[in-house]
Design an enzyme around this catalytic site. Sequence first.
Site, PDB file in Angstrom:
ATOM      1  CD  GLU A  47      67.369  96.812  -4.333  1.00  7.55           C
ATOM      2  OE1 GLU A  47      67.123  95.883  -3.639  1.00  7.55           O
ATOM      3  OE2 GLU A  47      67.172  97.137  -5.292  1.00  7.55           O
ATOM      4  CE1 TYR A 130      69.962  92.106  -4.454  1.00 10.64           C
ATOM      5  CE2 TYR A 130      69.115  93.294  -2.739  1.00 10.64           C
ATOM      6  CZ  TYR A 130      69.143  92.894  -3.866  1.00 10.64           C
ATOM      7  OH  TYR A 130      68.112  93.410  -4.978  1.00 10.64           O
ATOM      8  CG  ASP A 148      67.791  88.811  -4.407  1.00 15.93           C
ATOM      9  OD1 ASP A 148      68.236  88.390  -5.396  1.00 15.93           O
ATOM     10  OD2 ASP A 148      67.091  89.715  -4.363  1.00 15.93           O
TER      11      ASP A 148
END
Length: 366
Positions: A47, A130, A148
């Site tokens: 991520e 996020y 996001d």
Amino acid sequence: MTEKVTDLLHFFDEKQFQQDLIAWFKKEQRTLPWRENQDPYRVWVSEIMLQQTRVDTVIPYFERFMNLFPTVEALANADESDVLKAWEGLGYYSRARNLQSAVREVAETYNGIVPNNPKQISELKGVGPYTAGAILSIAYDIPQPAVDGNVMRVLSRIIGIWEDIAKPSARKTFEEVTRRIISDEDPSSFNQGMMELGAIVCTPRSPSCLLCPVQEHCRAFAEGSQEELPIKSKKKAPRPVPIAAIALENNEGKFLIRQRPEKGLLASLWEFPNVELTEGGLKENQLKHHLQDTYEINPKIEKELSSFNHIFSHLKWQLTVYKGSFIGHIDHEKVRTVSKNDLQQYAFPVAHQKIVNLILEGDETD
Ligand code: SF4
């Protein structure tokens, strides 16, 4: 739940939407290395790498990074210079530094186990709402929003949200909508399904509505407004910064490089000598004076090698690269002369990696 979100979801069938999205995701998801298992450390690294960077670019970096630092302990114990080297070319290097310092905290405070508690995980360096939501949902099956820009685009179309997604306040609306419609049974597939839908179907331009698995839930499709959404006000254009840089070779065939300061843009990475140009005056003269004043050498600027731009979110470097020479040798902690081959052991930002490539390809001797 605010009234606004209740109104937005008035006719929305969230159960059917979850089923359609999750069934599609399970069938159609791309095979990606970070989807091999639900290891929270792997999810975390992926991520962070995927922020601002395309999937195709991330895949080889992710695989190499996992080979070098396969566990929380391995990354916690690694030298920062090795981590930056593994990140070289991905950009946004503060991501790598923050990741390592957060991983060190996990090793020390949480016995190497990534916390599954929203408060603790959100306190780790570099872990914003996020990333926290992505790790909690994907790795730990906890129904948390992971919102996001891509998810905001998809949701604004499906639900018909006409808020400006460039404004920080919009995120709250999208998080609230997600909390209301996320699957409690399979939040991992739900959030990944939303991300996947944004990546391969509900793309920024020309979304593939006719192939879309959630078309019948989509308000924008029903109203024909899919090309108008999301609302996104324009950011300011990056400020142009003219720079003269130089591949400066000494009489031993070694090149002068220096380490950037520990704080600020591209902190601690290595670079070739360079100077921000001011208006008026020859570029070569400004560069020469900079080299004389900063490195106390008497350089010869031989020729222009190349010119190119490198764009950051807020700046645009307009680089002119020269080849030059000097007599002498420098060997300080943060300023060194190094051989062509040894250049590859240092972590350079992308723009300066291009200068390394020019040197290695021998273009400078053309
Ligand atoms: Fe996006 Fe079109 Fe699907 Fe709506 S129908 S979610 S606009 S791809």
